[in-house]
Design a protein around this motif. Structure first.
Motif, PDB file in Angstrom:
ATOM      1  N   GLU A 117      51.525  24.423  59.273  1.00 45.69           N
ATOM      2  CA  GLU A 117      52.006  23.132  59.771  1.00 45.69           C
ATOM      3  C   GLU A 117      53.179  22.670  58.916  1.00 45.69           C
ATOM      4  N   ASP A 118      54.225  22.212  59.584  1.00 44.48           N
ATOM      5  CA  ASP A 118      55.394  21.697  58.866  1.00 44.48           C
ATOM      6  C   ASP A 118      55.047  20.412  58.117  1.00 44.48           C
ATOM      7  N   LYS A 119      55.526  20.299  56.891  1.00 47.83           N
ATOM      8  CA  LYS A 119      55.262  19.067  56.153  1.00 47.83           C
ATOM      9  C   LYS A 119      56.294  18.826  55.071  1.00 47.83           C
ATOM     10  N   VAL A 120      56.389  17.550  54.695  1.00 47.53           N
ATOM     11  CA  VAL A 120      57.280  17.111  53.630  1.00 47.53           C
ATOM     12  C   VAL A 120      56.470  16.221  52.700  1.00 47.53           C
ATOM     13  N   VAL A 121      56.480  16.546  51.410  1.00 42.32           N
ATOM     14  CA  VAL A 121      55.692  15.799  50.429  1.00 42.32           C
ATOM     15  C   VAL A 121      56.603  15.288  49.332  1.00 42.32           C
ATOM     16  N   GLN A 122      56.549  13.981  49.097  1.00 41.59           N
ATOM     17  CA  GLN A 122      57.383  13.389  48.051  1.00 41.59           C
ATOM     18  C   GLN A 122      56.519  12.953  46.869  1.00 41.59           C
ATOM     19  N   SER A 123      57.101  13.061  45.693  1.00 47.51           N
ATOM     20  CA  SER A 123      56.400  12.597  44.495  1.00 47.51           C
ATOM     21  C   SER A 123      57.413  12.065  43.491  1.00 47.51           C
ATOM     22  N   PRO A 124      57.024  11.089  42.655  1.00 45.45           N
ATOM     23  CA  PRO A 124      55.765  10.347  42.797  1.00 45.45           C
ATOM     24  C   PRO A 124      55.830   9.386  43.982  1.00 45.45           C
ATOM     25  N   LEU A 125      54.712   8.774  44.332  1.00 46.41           N
ATOM     26  CA  LEU A 125      54.726   7.801  45.419  1.00 46.41           C
ATOM     27  C   LEU A 125      55.352   6.487  44.979  1.00 46.41           C
ATOM     28  N   SER A 126      55.220   6.191  43.689  1.00 47.15           N
ATOM     29  CA  SER A 126      55.880   5.001  43.164  1.00 47.15           C
ATOM     30  C   SER A 126      56.244   5.239  41.711  1.00 47.15           C
ATOM     31  N   LEU A 127      57.260   4.496  41.277  1.00 49.17           N
ATOM     32  CA  LEU A 127      57.806   4.704  39.938  1.00 49.17           C
ATOM     33  C   LEU A 127      58.417   3.394  39.474  1.00 49.17           C
ATOM     34  N   VAL A 128      58.072   2.990  38.250  1.00 45.35           N
ATOM     35  CA  VAL A 128      58.637   1.777  37.667  1.00 45.35           C
ATOM     36  C   VAL A 128      59.335   2.165  36.373  1.00 45.35           C
TER      37      VAL A 128
ATOM     38  N   PHE B 174      64.141  26.862  57.794  1.00 44.68           N
ATOM     39  CA  PHE B 174      64.794  25.693  57.189  1.00 44.68           C
ATOM     40  C   PHE B 174      66.292  25.714  57.493  1.00 44.68           C
ATOM     41  N   ARG B 175      66.827  24.510  57.786  1.00 48.66           N
ATOM     42  CA  ARG B 175      68.280  24.438  57.937  1.00 48.66           C
ATOM     43  C   ARG B 175      68.902  23.268  57.158  1.00 48.66           C
ATOM     44  N   SER B 176      68.139  22.206  56.876  1.00 53.40           N
ATOM     45  CA  SER B 176      68.727  21.112  56.103  1.00 53.40           C
ATOM     46  C   SER B 176      67.627  20.214  55.555  1.00 53.40           C
ATOM     47  N   LEU B 177      67.993  19.428  54.536  1.00 52.22           N
ATOM     48  CA  LEU B 177      67.104  18.411  53.972  1.00 52.22           C
ATOM     49  C   LEU B 177      67.945  17.161  53.775  1.00 52.22           C
ATOM     50  N   LEU B 178      67.396  16.032  54.159  1.00 53.21           N
ATOM     51  CA  LEU B 178      68.135  14.772  54.103  1.00 53.21           C
ATOM     52  C   LEU B 178      67.431  13.777  53.182  1.00 53.21           C
ATOM     53  N   TRP B 179      68.233  13.007  52.455  1.00 51.60           N
ATOM     54  CA  TRP B 179      67.742  11.904  51.632  1.00 51.60           C
ATOM     55  C   TRP B 179      68.285  10.592  52.198  1.00 51.60           C
ATOM     56  N   TYR B 180      67.392   9.602  52.234  1.00 50.24           N
ATOM     57  CA  TYR B 180      67.751   8.262  52.668  1.00 50.24           C
ATOM     58  C   TYR B 180      67.271   7.248  51.634  1.00 50.24           C
ATOM     59  N   LYS B 181      67.954   6.109  51.601  1.00 56.17           N
ATOM     60  CA  LYS B 181      67.531   4.973  50.778  1.00 56.17           C
ATOM     61  C   LYS B 181      67.140   3.845  51.724  1.00 56.17           C
TER      62      LYS B 181
ATOM     63  N   PRO C 163      64.298  18.730  59.273  1.00 53.34           N
ATOM     64  CA  PRO C 163      64.080  19.032  60.692  1.00 53.34           C
ATOM     65  C   PRO C 163      63.178  20.252  60.844  1.00 53.34           C
ATOM     66  N   PRO C 164      62.209  20.185  61.748  1.00 50.33           N
ATOM     67  CA  PRO C 164      61.399  21.378  62.017  1.00 50.33           C
ATOM     68  C   PRO C 164      62.203  22.390  62.832  1.00 50.33           C
TER      69      PRO C 164
ATOM     70  N   ASN D 279      64.091  21.987  66.890  1.00 48.48           N
ATOM     71  CA  ASN D 279      63.580  20.693  67.322  1.00 48.48           C
ATOM     72  C   ASN D 279      64.633  19.621  67.085  1.00 48.48           C
ATOM     73  N   TYR D 280      64.499  18.522  67.793  1.00 50.43           N
ATOM     74  CA  TYR D 280      65.476  17.441  67.659  1.00 50.43           C
ATOM     75  C   TYR D 280      65.013  16.379  66.686  1.00 50.43           C
ATOM     76  N   GLN D 281      63.863  16.562  66.105  1.00 48.03           N
ATOM     77  CA  GLN D 281      63.257  15.513  65.306  1.00 48.03           C
ATOM     78  C   GLN D 281      63.467  15.756  63.816  1.00 48.03           C
ATOM     79  N   LEU D 282      62.923  14.840  63.015  1.00 48.76           N
ATOM     80  CA  LEU D 282      62.846  14.997  61.573  1.00 48.76           C
ATOM     81  C   LEU D 282      61.398  14.805  61.151  1.00 48.76           C
ATOM     82  N   ILE D 283      60.962  15.586  60.182  1.00 48.03           N
ATOM     83  CA  ILE D 283      59.660  15.354  59.554  1.00 48.03           C
ATOM     84  C   ILE D 283      59.929  14.544  58.294  1.00 48.03           C
ATOM     85  N   TRP D 284      59.294  13.378  58.199  1.00 51.16           N
ATOM     86  CA  TRP D 284      59.581  12.452  57.101  1.00 51.16           C
ATOM     87  C   TRP D 284      58.500  12.512  56.030  1.00 51.16           C
ATOM     88  N   GLY D 285      58.921  12.454  54.783  1.00 52.88           N
ATOM     89  CA  GLY D 285      57.985  12.237  53.701  1.00 52.88           C
ATOM     90  C   GLY D 285      57.562  10.776  53.674  1.00 52.88           C
ATOM     91  N   ALA D 286      56.530  10.488  52.897  1.00 48.68           N
ATOM     92  CA  ALA D 286      56.011   9.117  52.813  1.00 48.68           C
ATOM     93  C   ALA D 286      56.896   8.205  51.977  1.00 48.68           C
TER      94      ALA D 286
END
Lengths: 111, 113
Positions: free
Chosen positions: A1-12, A30-37, A92-93, A96-103
């Motif tokens: 199963e396609d998945k994206v995992v981000q760490s840490p979940l929070s940071l101070v 795999f063809r690309s990875l995107l970062w957003y703020k 992107p999987p 497909n036209y979609q994106l799989i997003w990390g939390a």
């Protein structure tokens, strides 16, 4: 199963510190990875990475991709309170036209 | 260019009411998306469209319908709102031949009482 995992979940951290955010992925062809703020509104695009080992840079933010180990990091140097946000990673999987997003990683910069 | 715009910005509904959220983009993008985002959760895809007159289900389509009658507009409908649909809704668009980058609208905050 396609998945994206981000760490840490929070940071101070305190203003001026350097932070490293992680994004690992598992996708077929795999063809690309995107970062957003995302501040208290819509996600805004930061970087798109397609090639391993090539750093993308914008001011104090930089990002690099490791296609062998299947992860990317987002670095922020000399952090400022305006860097406080949720940072999202997406891939992107296959065929497909979609994106799989990390939390997301919630980053809080204390003055 | 205004980019991606969403109407309305805020809305409060009572359970069972219906409403339509409007997304408009002036970038001539082929693909458009509707997401919902709940506290502590990432973006979840509701429906998407790869062109005028074409729509497809995403991860969480139940309780929603969409239409894309014009290339620049993507409508999200709630036929009978439920409290579980309280969320922030984001629309996004993407150009076919320009990589996977999606551009987001400002969001609609919907509360269902």
């Amino acid at each position: 199963e396609d998945k994206v995992v981000q760490s840490p979940l929070s940071l101070v951290v305190h203003e001026g510190d350097t932070v490293t955010l992680n994004c690992s992925y598992e996708v077929t062809n795999f063809r690309s990875l995107l970062w957003y703020k995302q501040e208290k509104k819509a996600p805004t695009f930061l970087f798109m990475l397609t090639s391993s080992g090539i750093e993308k840079k914008s001011g104090r933010l930089s990002s690099i991709l490791d296609k062998k180990e299947l992860f990317s990091i987002l670095n922020i140097t000399a952090t400022q309170t305006g860097d406080s946000a949720v940072y999202l990673c997406a891939v992107p999987p296959d065929s497909n036209y979609q994106l799989i997003w990390g939390a997301g990683t919630k980053l809080i910069i204390k003055p | 260019n205004a980019g991606v715009t969403q109407t309305p910005k805020f809305r409060v509904l009572k359970t069972g009411q219906s409403m339509t959220l409007l997304c408009a983009q002036d970038m001539n993008h082929e693909y458009m998306y509707w997401y919902r985002q709940d506290p502590g959760m990432g973006l979840r895809l509701i429906h998407y469209s790869v062109g005028e007159g074409t729509t497809a289900k995403g991860e969480v389509p139940d309780g929603y319908n969409v239409s894309r009658l014009k290339k620049q507009n993507f409508l999200l409908g709630l036929e009978s709102a439920a409290p579980s649909q309280t969320s922030v809704y984001f629309c996004a668009s993407r150009r076919l031949a320009a990589g996977d980058t999606q551009y987001f609208g400002p969001g609609t905050r919907l509360t269902v009482l």
